[in-house]
Design an enzyme around this catalytic site. Structure first.
Site, short mmCIF file in Angstrom:
data_model
loop_
_atom_site.label_atom_id
_atom_site.label_comp_id
_atom_site.label_asym_id
_atom_site.label_seq_id
_atom_site.Cartn_x
_atom_site.Cartn_y
_atom_site.Cartn_z
CB CYS A 1 -26.86 -47.75 -10.12
SG CYS A 1 -26.93 -49.50 -10.50
CG HIS B 1 -30.69 -49.31 -5.98
ND1 HIS B 1 -30.69 -48.16 -6.73
CD2 HIS B 1 -29.69 -50.09 -6.48
CE1 HIS B 1 -29.73 -48.24 -7.65
NE2 HIS B 1 -29.12 -49.41 -7.51
CD GLU B 2 -28.03 -53.18 -4.85
OE1 GLU B 2 -27.92 -53.96 -5.81
OE2 GLU B 2 -27.45 -52.08 -4.81
CG HIS C 1 -29.95 -54.04 -9.75
ND1 HIS C 1 -29.66 -53.53 -11.00
CD2 HIS C 1 -29.45 -53.16 -8.85
CE1 HIS C 1 -29.01 -52.39 -10.86
NE2 HIS C 1 -28.87 -52.14 -9.57
#
Length: 168
Positions: free
Chosen positions: A98, A140-141, A144
């Site tokens: 990341c 993953h995004e 966030h």
């Protein structure tokens, strides 16, 4: 539109839950452009989320098409506004990195297939089924957007966290 500075862990803004976006206006379009510029400027980057550049909105961009793990199985550039995973299946462990945690990578378990619904940069509602590396990048995004870092999902802190190799 320009490359933006990435917030680094342990910046507290990375742990905030992002707000929904009502419509794509010129300000949001400019933000999307900044996200794209920032993603493509990052070494090895396949995605970036608005909270990583200090904007607490539910927007992320993903493009795994240039990565060896995603080049043969992808939807190209994805601009995802208010994304929502509506189905997931399978499970696998993959090494993740990341831009907000530049010195480490880690083994994370995620779904190997996800169905995602989102608004694109043209305010169209889109639904896709992503698999393998692209599915991992999307999850993953999207994490966030909920204030979650891959560090929060490491399979084993004892054996699953690694010093990142340097990019040349």
């Amino acid at each position: 539109m320009s490359v933006q500075k990435i917030l680094l862990y342990p910046n507290p803004n990375l742990k905030k839950i992002a707000h929904s976006v009502d419509k794509i206006d010129p300000e949001i379009s400019e933000l999307i452009g900044d996200l794209l510029d920032t993603m493509y400027a990052g070494p090895g980057s396949v995605g970036v989320a608005a909270p990583q550049i200090g904007v607490n909105l539910r927007i992320c961009v993903i493009d795994v098409s240039k990565n060896r793990n995603g080049k043969d199985n992808n939807h190209g550039l994805l601009v995802m506004v208010n994304p929502e995973i509506i189905a997931r299946s399978g499970s696998g462990i993959m090494r993740e990195g990341c831009m907000s945690v530049p010195d480490y990578t880690g083994d994370v378990e995620r779904a190997t297939e996800v169905t995602v619904k989102f608004m694109d940069g043209n305010q169209e509602i889109v639904e896709i089924v992503a698999t393998d590396f692209e599915a991992v990048a999307i999850q993953h995004e999207m994490d966030h957007l909920d204030g979650i870092l891959f560090l929060d999902r490491i399979v084993s802190l004892k054996t699953g966290l690694f010093r990142r190799k340097s990019y040349k």
